[in-house]
Write an enzyme that holds these catalytic residues in place. Structure first.
Site, mmCIF file in Angstrom:
data_model
loop_
_atom_site.group_PDB
_atom_site.id
_atom_site.type_symbol
_atom_site.label_atom_id
_atom_site.label_comp_id
_atom_site.label_asym_id
_atom_site.label_seq_id
_atom_site.Cartn_x
_atom_site.Cartn_y
_atom_site.Cartn_z
ATOM 1 N N GLU A 101 -12.218 -7.679 42.141
ATOM 2 C CA GLU A 101 -11.396 -8.623 42.298
ATOM 3 C C GLU A 101 -12.049 -9.874 43.157
ATOM 4 O OE1 GLU A 101 -9.403 -5.483 40.714
ATOM 5 O OE2 GLU A 101 -10.658 -5.563 42.198
ATOM 6 N N HIS B 279 0.998 -0.180 43.682
ATOM 7 C CA HIS B 279 0.881 -0.884 42.637
ATOM 8 C C HIS B 279 2.379 -1.522 42.367
ATOM 9 C CE1 HIS B 279 -2.472 1.793 41.695
ATOM 10 N NE2 HIS B 279 -2.936 0.586 40.942
#
Length: 328
Positions: free
Chosen positions: A62, A131
């Site tokens: 990322e 998550h």
């Protein structure tokens, strides 16, 4: 006006396709967005339509591909980076907070970063603590970013275009728990002002002020409250930075009561800021203290019944407002 039933997922996909079609300088990057179609199938089949130079599959980094997106934006491309979910976005927080958000200021206004970062937030159907969090307040704290929350199908369809036209970095939060929800959507010709909140339902008895998944929860609660003679106004914040105060204060002046709803934890939240602003600007309009219903301050649990218990639900909103209004 003609309308059609459409999923939240399809709204997102239509927005992507429209942006890619409108400008050949627009491209997207994320993990698994090519043949796999993204973690939530939002980019499915776009590779075949636009090719690998426009739909770029990235390594599992990322920080790396967010930094690449910033560089491409500085070079004149219209870049949007997709980060799989808000928890994972913390791996790119240095690039977002210390580069994208600061370069215009640090260059004396000579550099703009027209970058859009899309990321999912909130519950992701029993994917547990790593998550499923709602960290929107963290990003809304960072100067130099514009923060949007697509809490409705309308905004899932229409926020991306004006965000890409913005000369400064924009983060759009999307909500995985809404992906399969179907709603009626007017034909895709509407433009959205990404600096303004949206009054979703007008009323006179109480102001409900949510964002994200709280919007539909509040609309459901408002429908239930209407059966009990309570007329609720629902204001979708939509813009989390910079906040649009005017419709909030106008609503409080009309209803004299405010009830804030969000999935994020109560401490140091968006609702904390809204409550403070109402107290500073509209205190004498209030007939009762501002109240909040927020997520429980725990890492999101895995079991479905505990996951549901960790965030506000429409029935909780209804009960709390009845109590607030001393309604039997």
């Amino acid at each position: 006006m003609e309308s059609n039933l459409i999923t939240y997922r399809e709204c997102l996909k239509q927005a992507l396709r429209e942006a890619l079609t409108a400008d050949e300088l627009v491209f997207m990057m994320d993990e698994d967005v090519d043949h796999y179609g993204g973690a939530f199938a939002v980019s499915k089949n776009l590779l075949q339509e636009f090719g690998p130079e426009r739909i770029m599959d990235t390594p599992l980094s990322e920080a790396g591909f967010t930094c690449t997106g910033i560089g491409a934006a500085l070079g004149g491309m219209r870049t949007f980076v997709e980060i799989m979910n808000i928890n994972i976005s913390l791996l790119a927080l240095d690039q977002i907070a210390n580069n994208a958000a600061t370069l215009q200021h640090m260059s004396g206004g000579k550099l703009n970063v027209p970058l859009v970062i899309r990321m999912s937030a909130g519950l992701e159907r029993q994917l547990a603590a790593q998550h499923s969090h709602s960290l929107e307040p963290l990003f809304a704290h960072i100067p130099g970013l514009n923060i949007l929350s697509a809490g409705t199908h309308e905004d899932a369809r229409h926020l991306l275009g004006p965000a890409l036209a913005d000369p400064d970095p924009v983060i759009i939060f999307e909500y995985t728990s809404l992906l399969n929800h179907e709603k009626e959507l007017p034909n895709p010709s509407e433009t959205v002002d990404i600096s303004k909140a949206k009054v979703r339902c007008e009323g006179k008895d109480i102001s409900l002020i949510p964002y994200g998944t709280g919007v539909y929860k509040c609309l459901d609660a408002a429908a239930e409250l209407a059966l009990n003679g309570i007329d609720s106004e629902v204001i979708d914040l939509r813009v989390l930075r910079p906040l649009d105060d005017e419709p909030i204060m106008n609503s409080v002046a009309k209803t004299n009561r405010a009830f804030l709803v969000e999935d994020a934890s109560r401490s140091v939240s968006i609702s904390s800021e809204i409550s403070s602003r109402i107290s500073e600007k509209s205190f004498y309009d209030l007939d009762a203290p501002v109240q909040r219903l927020c997520g429980v301050e725990v890492p999101i649990p895995y079991p479905k019944h505990l996951e549901d218990a960790a965030v506000p639900q429409p029935e909780q909103i209804v009960r709390a407002i009845k109590k607030m209004l001393n309604h039997a």
